[in-house]
Design an enzyme around this catalytic site. Sequence first.
Site, PDB file in Angstrom:
ATOM      1  N   SER A 163     -82.436  -6.202 -76.555  1.00  0.00           N
ATOM      2  CA  SER A 163     -83.415  -7.457 -75.331  1.00  0.00           C
ATOM      3  C   SER A 163     -83.508  -8.832 -76.578  1.00  0.00           C
ATOM      4  O   SER A 163     -84.389  -8.948 -76.612  1.00  0.00           O
ATOM      5  CB  SER A 163     -84.358  -7.272 -75.066  1.00  0.00           C
TER       6      SER A 163
ATOM      7  N   ASP B  58     -82.756  -5.552 -72.172  1.00  0.00           N
ATOM      8  CA  ASP B  58     -84.000  -4.552 -70.885  1.00  0.00           C
ATOM      9  C   ASP B  58     -83.609  -4.604 -69.888  1.00  0.00           C
ATOM     10  O   ASP B  58     -84.383  -3.721 -68.816  1.00  0.00           O
ATOM     11  CB  ASP B  58     -84.965  -4.569 -71.881  1.00  0.00           C
TER      12      ASP B  58
ATOM     13  N   ARG C 176     -86.186   2.685 -78.838  1.00  0.00           N
ATOM     14  CA  ARG C 176     -86.103   3.636 -78.033  1.00  0.00           C
ATOM     15  C   ARG C 176     -84.576   4.687 -78.627  1.00  0.00           C
ATOM     16  O   ARG C 176     -84.320   3.900 -77.906  1.00  0.00           O
ATOM     17  CB  ARG C 176     -86.711   4.149 -76.584  1.00  0.00           C
TER      18      ARG C 176
HETATM   19  P1  ADP Z   1     -90.760  -3.914 -76.402  1.00  0.00           P
HETATM   20  O1  ADP Z   1     -89.423  -2.971 -76.398  1.00  0.00           O
HETATM   21  O2  ADP Z   1     -90.138  -5.441 -75.962  1.00  0.00           O
HETATM   22  O3  ADP Z   1     -90.987  -4.522 -78.073  1.00  0.00           O
HETATM   23  P2  ADP Z   1     -92.946  -2.867 -75.536  1.00  0.00           P
HETATM   24  O4  ADP Z   1     -92.661  -2.447 -73.762  1.00  0.00           O
HETATM   25  O5  ADP Z   1     -92.424  -1.411 -76.054  1.00  0.00           O
HETATM   26  O6  ADP Z   1     -92.074  -4.093 -76.157  1.00  0.00           O
HETATM   27  O7  ADP Z   1     -93.798  -3.434 -75.310  1.00  0.00           O
HETATM   28  C1  ADP Z   1     -94.483  -3.601 -76.640  1.00  0.00           C
HETATM   29  C2  ADP Z   1     -95.789  -4.625 -75.840  1.00  0.00           C
HETATM   30  O8  ADP Z   1     -96.726  -4.821 -75.114  1.00  0.00           O
HETATM   31  C3  ADP Z   1     -96.473  -5.166 -78.034  1.00  0.00           C
HETATM   32  O9  ADP Z   1     -95.645  -5.474 -79.373  1.00  0.00           O
HETATM   33  C4  ADP Z   1     -98.006  -4.937 -77.390  1.00  0.00           C
HETATM   34  O10 ADP Z   1     -98.163  -6.920 -77.143  1.00  0.00           O
HETATM   35  C5  ADP Z   1     -97.954  -4.985 -76.062  1.00  0.00           C
HETATM   36  N1  ADP Z   1     -99.354  -4.064 -75.755  1.00  0.00           N
HETATM   37  C6  ADP Z   1     -98.866  -2.415 -76.159  1.00  0.00           C
HETATM   38  N2  ADP Z   1     -99.559  -1.589 -76.078  1.00  0.00           N
HETATM   39  C7  ADP Z   1    -100.927  -2.650 -75.023  1.00  0.00           C
HETATM   40  C8  ADP Z   1    -101.923  -2.715 -75.176  1.00  0.00           C
HETATM   41  N3  ADP Z   1    -102.600  -1.013 -75.100  1.00  0.00           N
HETATM   42  N4  ADP Z   1    -102.971  -3.591 -74.800  1.00  0.00           N
HETATM   43  C9  ADP Z   1    -101.744  -5.018 -74.631  1.00  0.00           C
HETATM   44  N5  ADP Z   1    -100.915  -4.993 -74.914  1.00  0.00           N
HETATM   45  C10 ADP Z   1     -99.957  -3.638 -75.484  1.00  0.00           C
HETATM   46 MG    MG Z   2     -88.420  -2.903 -74.252  1.00  0.00          MG
END
Ligand code: ADP
Ligand code: MG
Length: 411
Positions: free
Chosen positions: A93, A146, A24
């Site tokens: 992170s 994070d 992001r």
């Molecule tokens: P990061 O910053 O670690 O990439 P995010 O906070 O963006 O993670 O979260 C993304 C993760 O959240 C995905 O890899 C998935 O495992 C989980 N996720 C996203 N949407 C859903 C959902 N609808 N149900 C369950 N898990 C989800």
């Molecule tokens: Mg994240």
Amino acid sequence: MELSRAGDEHGLFYALDLGGTNFRVLRVQLGGREKRVVKQQYEEVSIPPHLMVGTSMELFDFIAAALAKFVDTEGEDFHLPEGRQRELGFTFSFPVNQTSISSGTLIKWTKGFSVNGMVGEDVVSELSKAMERQGLDMKVTALVNDTVGTLAGGRYMDNDVVAAVILGTGTNAAYVEHANAIPKWTGLLPKSGNMVINTEWGSFKSEKLPLSEYDKAMDFESLNPGEQIYEKLISGMYLGEIVRRILLKLAHDASLFGDVVPSKLEQPFVLRTPDMSAMHHDSSHDLKILGAKLKDIVGVADTSLEVRYITRHICDLVAERGARLAAAGIYSILKKVGRDKLPINGSKMPRTVIALDGGLYEHYKKFSSCVEATLTDLLGEEASSSVVAKLANDGSGIGAALLAASHSQYA
Ligand code: ADP
Ligand code: MG
């Protein structure tokens, strides 16, 4: 890292959050103690999978290009004073050996990343070089992860935040500790008396963590065998994969999907956690949504109601185990800072807020309610009435921008 108590930062700041499947970019206009966040805008970009396992130059060039594009769309509502350089908080992170507020070297990759030639390198200097290659004039003034970003952002909004927990692609937690409780700290004590501890709890492993044959096989075949064991039991990257492995075993041993084992089910990570969540939440009488998912993902068109129930039950078991283990981690932090029970002097327990972020916690309702219910169980009724779990949506981005502001070269 010392947590700034200032809160009166002003001006335009950027943040970049690289943590998993997406990154992001964000800009905020900070208006000081009164107005706080005047305006914010963000954009999310998904990382092409080949860049997660390519070279550091390719990855950082991609990120810097997206950032430069985002900067180009900066509107009139954001004000950069004449003659100033734009400043950025970088949320990275992955485990880092932090060498200063704005530098740190990568210890190891996690969560499916394995970019060549990065371990031991300074991630801020890699990003800065890529920004230069893009012709983007911007200075990284804070490097955070994070959890630390979420803690800083959470505290900015609510002073009772004591810990931040990420439940997303991976998992980690940070909390506020009294500096004199940190044996390895030998520097001057910070004015506030507090320090932030980034636990990197995802790497926790212990004989007491009950690993099933599915966990062991998944770990063995992962990019980082033997590492991030707690993370592999809890977080979004892995829950769906554990379910797939159980279904595959049942397909082999009990012909769950008929005489032939569906070949699609053999493919690692084909069942993603969001799909698992959709199947788990299917409350229709014939589990229609679950049936459609099985058709899509496993390639079996007509599953019986019994097979669907079994599948949902497996999702339930895997999610509940992860959520309960995550709650145990949160409880252990509360215990460490003495917020797990009423004070012995008979005074009221102070309000205690846990800032939670991450797609798993945000979107997987049965998972997040199980985390909260387990935490209540562990704390007991009285103590738990003072503890609040709060979704800190994109708290880490704002926190990173805030830390960039409080460590600005102009401050
Ligand atoms: P990061 O910053 O670690 O990439 P995010 O906070 O963006 O993670 O979260 C993304 C993760 O959240 C995905 O890899 C998935 O495992 C989980 N996720 C996203 N949407 C859903 C959902 N609808 N149900 C369950 N898990 C989800
Ligand atoms: Mg994240």
